[in-house]
Motif scaffolding. Structure first.
Motif, PDB file in Angstrom:
ATOM      1  N   LEU A  93       0.859  -1.181   0.000  1.00  0.00           N
ATOM      2  CA  LEU A  93       0.000   0.000   0.000  1.00  0.00           C
ATOM      3  C   LEU A  93       0.897   1.233   0.000  1.00  0.00           C
ATOM      4  CD1 LEU A  93      -2.869   1.309   0.398  1.00  0.00           C
ATOM      5  CD2 LEU A  93      -2.355   1.280   2.863  1.00  0.00           C
ATOM      6  N   ILE A  94       0.722   2.084  -1.003  1.00  0.00           N
ATOM      7  CA  ILE A  94       1.541   3.289  -1.125  1.00  0.00           C
ATOM      8  C   ILE A  94       0.886   4.414  -0.345  1.00  0.00           C
ATOM      9  CG2 ILE A  94       2.416   5.035  -2.726  1.00  0.00           C
ATOM     10  CD1 ILE A  94       1.698   1.520  -3.951  1.00  0.00           C
ATOM     11  N   VAL A  95       1.689   5.090   0.489  1.00  0.00           N
ATOM     12  CA  VAL A  95       1.212   6.198   1.309  1.00  0.00           C
ATOM     13  C   VAL A  95       2.179   7.365   1.154  1.00  0.00           C
ATOM     14  CG1 VAL A  95       0.600   6.966   3.635  1.00  0.00           C
ATOM     15  CG2 VAL A  95       0.231   4.572   2.983  1.00  0.00           C
ATOM     16  N   HIS A  96       1.661   8.540   0.802  1.00  0.00           N
ATOM     17  CA  HIS A  96       2.511   9.720   0.689  1.00  0.00           C
ATOM     18  C   HIS A  96       3.116  10.087   2.047  1.00  0.00           C
ATOM     19  CE1 HIS A  96       0.560  11.379  -3.257  1.00  0.00           C
ATOM     20  NE2 HIS A  96       1.309  10.311  -3.446  1.00  0.00           N
ATOM     21  N   GLY A  97       4.305  10.699   2.008  1.00  0.00           N
ATOM     22  CA  GLY A  97       5.016  11.037   3.233  1.00  0.00           C
ATOM     23  C   GLY A  97       4.296  12.020   4.130  1.00  0.00           C
ATOM     24  N   GLY A  98       3.466  12.877   3.556  1.00  0.00           N
ATOM     25  CA  GLY A  98       2.698  13.824   4.345  1.00  0.00           C
ATOM     26  C   GLY A  98       3.533  15.018   4.799  1.00  0.00           C
ATOM     27  N   HIS A  99       2.929  15.857   5.646  1.00  0.00           N
ATOM     28  CA  HIS A  99       3.571  17.107   6.037  1.00  0.00           C
ATOM     29  C   HIS A  99       2.964  17.636   7.327  1.00  0.00           C
ATOM     30  CE1 HIS A  99      -0.071  18.257   3.852  1.00  0.00           C
ATOM     31  NE2 HIS A  99      -0.075  19.335   4.613  1.00  0.00           N
ATOM     32  N   VAL A 100       3.659  18.594   7.918  1.00  0.00           N
ATOM     33  CA  VAL A 100       3.094  19.394   9.006  1.00  0.00           C
ATOM     34  C   VAL A 100       2.898  20.808   8.472  1.00  0.00           C
ATOM     35  CG1 VAL A 100       4.125  17.990  10.806  1.00  0.00           C
ATOM     36  CG2 VAL A 100       5.378  19.984   9.940  1.00  0.00           C
ATOM     37  N   ARG A 101       2.126  21.613   9.213  1.00  0.00           N
ATOM     38  CA  ARG A 101       1.813  22.962   8.751  1.00  0.00           C
ATOM     39  C   ARG A 101       2.960  23.932   9.040  1.00  0.00           C
ATOM     40  NH1 ARG A 101      -3.927  22.895  11.802  1.00  0.00           N
ATOM     41  NH2 ARG A 101      -2.457  22.068  13.359  1.00  0.00           N
ATOM     42  N   LYS A 102       2.899  25.063   8.379  1.00  0.00           N
ATOM     43  CA  LYS A 102       3.907  26.112   8.566  1.00  0.00           C
ATOM     44  C   LYS A 102       3.996  26.481  10.050  1.00  0.00           C
ATOM     45  CE  LYS A 102       5.233  30.736   6.979  1.00  0.00           C
ATOM     46  NZ  LYS A 102       4.873  31.882   6.086  1.00  0.00           N
ATOM     47  N   GLY A 103       5.217  26.555  10.546  1.00  0.00           N
ATOM     48  CA  GLY A 103       5.440  26.911  11.935  1.00  0.00           C
ATOM     49  C   GLY A 103       5.443  25.734  12.892  1.00  0.00           C
ATOM     50  N   PHE A 117       3.377   2.991  13.145  1.00  0.00           N
ATOM     51  CA  PHE A 117       3.877   1.619  13.135  1.00  0.00           C
ATOM     52  C   PHE A 117       3.916   1.007  14.529  1.00  0.00           C
ATOM     53  CE2 PHE A 117       5.886   3.366   9.217  1.00  0.00           C
ATOM     54  CZ  PHE A 117       5.308   2.493   8.310  1.00  0.00           C
ATOM     55  N   GLU A 118       4.107   1.828  15.549  1.00  0.00           N
ATOM     56  CA  GLU A 118       4.130   1.310  16.915  1.00  0.00           C
ATOM     57  C   GLU A 118       2.768   0.806  17.357  1.00  0.00           C
ATOM     58  OE1 GLU A 118       7.615   3.850  19.216  1.00  0.00           O
ATOM     59  OE2 GLU A 118       5.576   4.666  19.129  1.00  0.00           O
ATOM     60  N   ARG A 119       1.722   1.460  16.886  1.00  0.00           N
ATOM     61  CA  ARG A 119       0.383   1.186  17.412  1.00  0.00           C
ATOM     62  C   ARG A 119      -0.432   0.206  16.592  1.00  0.00           C
ATOM     63  NH1 ARG A 119      -1.353   7.356  19.320  1.00  0.00           N
ATOM     64  NH2 ARG A 119       0.426   7.645  20.735  1.00  0.00           N
ATOM     65  N   ALA A 120       0.096  -0.222  15.451  1.00  0.00           N
ATOM     66  CA  ALA A 120      -0.678  -1.143  14.615  1.00  0.00           C
ATOM     67  C   ALA A 120       0.261  -1.949  13.736  1.00  0.00           C
ATOM     68  CB  ALA A 120      -1.665  -0.372  13.744  1.00  0.00           C
ATOM     69  N   SER A 121      -0.187  -3.131  13.368  1.00  0.00           N
ATOM     70  CA  SER A 121       0.468  -3.911  12.323  1.00  0.00           C
ATOM     71  C   SER A 121      -0.469  -3.932  11.129  1.00  0.00           C
ATOM     72  CB  SER A 121       0.766  -5.331  12.809  1.00  0.00           C
ATOM     73  OG  SER A 121      -0.434  -5.979  13.205  1.00  0.00           O
ATOM     74  N   PHE A 122       0.091  -4.128   9.956  1.00  0.00           N
ATOM     75  CA  PHE A 122      -0.697  -3.989   8.737  1.00  0.00           C
ATOM     76  C   PHE A 122      -0.651  -5.265   7.903  1.00  0.00           C
ATOM     77  CE2 PHE A 122       0.750   0.228  10.034  1.00  0.00           C
ATOM     78  CZ  PHE A 122      -0.478   0.858  10.184  1.00  0.00           C
ATOM     79  N   ASP A 123      -1.717  -5.478   7.153  1.00  0.00           N
ATOM     80  CA  ASP A 123      -1.873  -6.718   6.409  1.00  0.00           C
ATOM     81  C   ASP A 123      -1.021  -6.782   5.146  1.00  0.00           C
ATOM     82  OD1 ASP A 123      -3.786  -7.815   8.189  1.00  0.00           O
ATOM     83  OD2 ASP A 123      -5.342  -6.566   7.293  1.00  0.00           O
ATOM     84  N   VAL A 124      -0.498  -5.654   4.698  1.00  0.00           N
ATOM     85  CA  VAL A 124       0.436  -5.606   3.572  1.00  0.00           C
ATOM     86  C   VAL A 124       1.529  -4.598   3.925  1.00  0.00           C
ATOM     87  CG1 VAL A 124      -1.304  -6.189   1.820  1.00  0.00           C
ATOM     88  CG2 VAL A 124      -0.833  -3.784   2.360  1.00  0.00           C
ATOM     89  N   PRO A 125       2.684  -4.655   3.263  1.00  0.00           N
ATOM     90  CA  PRO A 125       3.719  -3.657   3.518  1.00  0.00           C
ATOM     91  C   PRO A 125       3.237  -2.242   3.201  1.00  0.00           C
ATOM     92  CG  PRO A 125       4.629  -5.535   2.324  1.00  0.00           C
ATOM     93  CD  PRO A 125       3.141  -5.712   2.329  1.00  0.00           C
ATOM     94  N   ILE A 126       3.652  -1.289   4.023  1.00  0.00           N
ATOM     95  CA  ILE A 126       3.377   0.125   3.783  1.00  0.00           C
ATOM     96  C   ILE A 126       4.583   0.717   3.054  1.00  0.00           C
ATOM     97  CG2 ILE A 126       2.856   2.361   4.823  1.00  0.00           C
ATOM     98  CD1 ILE A 126       0.663   0.207   5.170  1.00  0.00           C
ATOM     99  N   LEU A 127       4.357   1.284   1.876  1.00  0.00           N
ATOM    100  CA  LEU A 127       5.411   1.880   1.069  1.00  0.00           C
ATOM    101  C   LEU A 127       5.287   3.398   1.146  1.00  0.00           C
ATOM    102  CD1 LEU A 127       5.349  -1.060   0.073  1.00  0.00           C
ATOM    103  CD2 LEU A 127       5.673  -0.208  -2.259  1.00  0.00           C
ATOM    104  N   ILE A 128       6.262   4.039   1.743  1.00  0.00           N
ATOM    105  CA  ILE A 128       6.255   5.491   1.870  1.00  0.00           C
ATOM    106  C   ILE A 128       6.766   6.107   0.570  1.00  0.00           C
ATOM    107  CG2 ILE A 128       7.118   7.469   3.162  1.00  0.00           C
ATOM    108  CD1 ILE A 128       7.500   5.582   5.555  1.00  0.00           C
TER     109      ILE A 128
END
Length: 254
Positions: A93-103, A117-128
């Motif tokens: 599963l492809i997931v964009h890296g995301g962002h935080v807001r200005k400041g 990743f600490e709080r869940a395991s996933f059924d397929v690899p997560i691709l950043i």
């Protein structure tokens, strides 16, 4: 090397045949919405096919966000899409890296990725996936990507290299594979896209690998794919995808 395309969601295997694609990527829900994916009507045909599958998460997902109204549903959506991706036999599963807001502190966004990743395991690899623009993005600059990987690398996420995003972010493509692997140790998928805009533009506008209005030399893109040695997906205008795939298959293997 598997070469294919991002295709329409309704019948991805038929779309793969139209393009002579060995691998496809598609959405399992509205890419601009927060709704959970429903069972795909062609699940049986997809899992029985020899076409490999990747799933792209919705564009709204931003697990780095410090806004609870975005981060919490983003985490939920990643889990839902990972489960649905496994049901169609997807490799990731492809997931964009995301962002935080200005400041806001990017370190807090990186910590939010770790918490995913600490709080869940996933059924397929997560691709950043790396992204094209944004001063506070988690995967736009190589130094920030390195900071991110220091926090999440021990969970062994995958990495998806998008050539249009890299070019728009000012990454030189001639050694991009080496630089990324020095940080992540891996490239699991390549989004091999040309760019309609110039180097360092921070604009994410894809063009066909060949025969379009792209500003990246087609051979340079083929060289990136060859160096990465990972499955290749073209997220390019649909009318030219068959030509893109044919060109890459001929160029990379000769």
């Amino acid at each position: 090397m598997l070469i294919g395309a991002h295709v329409r969601d309704d019948d991805p295997i038929a779309a793969a045949r139209e393009r002579d694609a060995e691998v496809v990527q598609f959405f399992l829900a509205d890419p601009q919405g927060w709704k959970a994916p429903k069972p795909h009507p062609h699940t049986e045909g997809i899992t029985a096919s020899d076409v490999e599958v990747f799933i792209h998460s919705p564009y709204l997902v931003n697990v780095a966000s410090l806004n609870n109204r975005i981060r919490i549903p983003s985490r939920k959506l990643v889990a839902q899409h990972a489960k649905a991706a496994a049901e169609v036999g997807a490799r990731g599963l492809i997931v964009h890296g995301g962002h935080v807001r200005k400041g806001e502190d990017p370190a807090a966004g990186i910590e939010n990725w770790r918490k995913l990743f600490e709080r869940a395991s996933f059924d397929v690899p997560i691709l950043i996936e790396n992204t094209a623009g944004g001063d506070n993005a988690m995967a736009r600059d190589l130094d920030m990507l390195a900071r991110l990987w220091e926090q999440v690398g021990d969970f062994e996420p995958g990495f998806c290299l998008d050539t249009c995003h890299a070019f728009a972010a000012g990454w030189e493509l001639d050694d991009v594979v080496d630089k990324v692997k020095a940080i992540t140790g891996r490239i699991d998928l390549v989004h091999l896209n040309n760019s309609r805009d110039e180097f360092g533009s921070s604009r994410d506008r894809h063009a066909n690998v060949v025969g379009g209005d792209g500003t990246i030399d087609s051979q340079v893109l083929a060289d990136v794919a060859a160096a990465a040695g990972a499955p290749v997906i073209v997220e390019t205008p649909a009318d030219g995808q068959a030509d893109d795939i044919a060109y890459l298959r001929k160029t990379i293997t000769t």
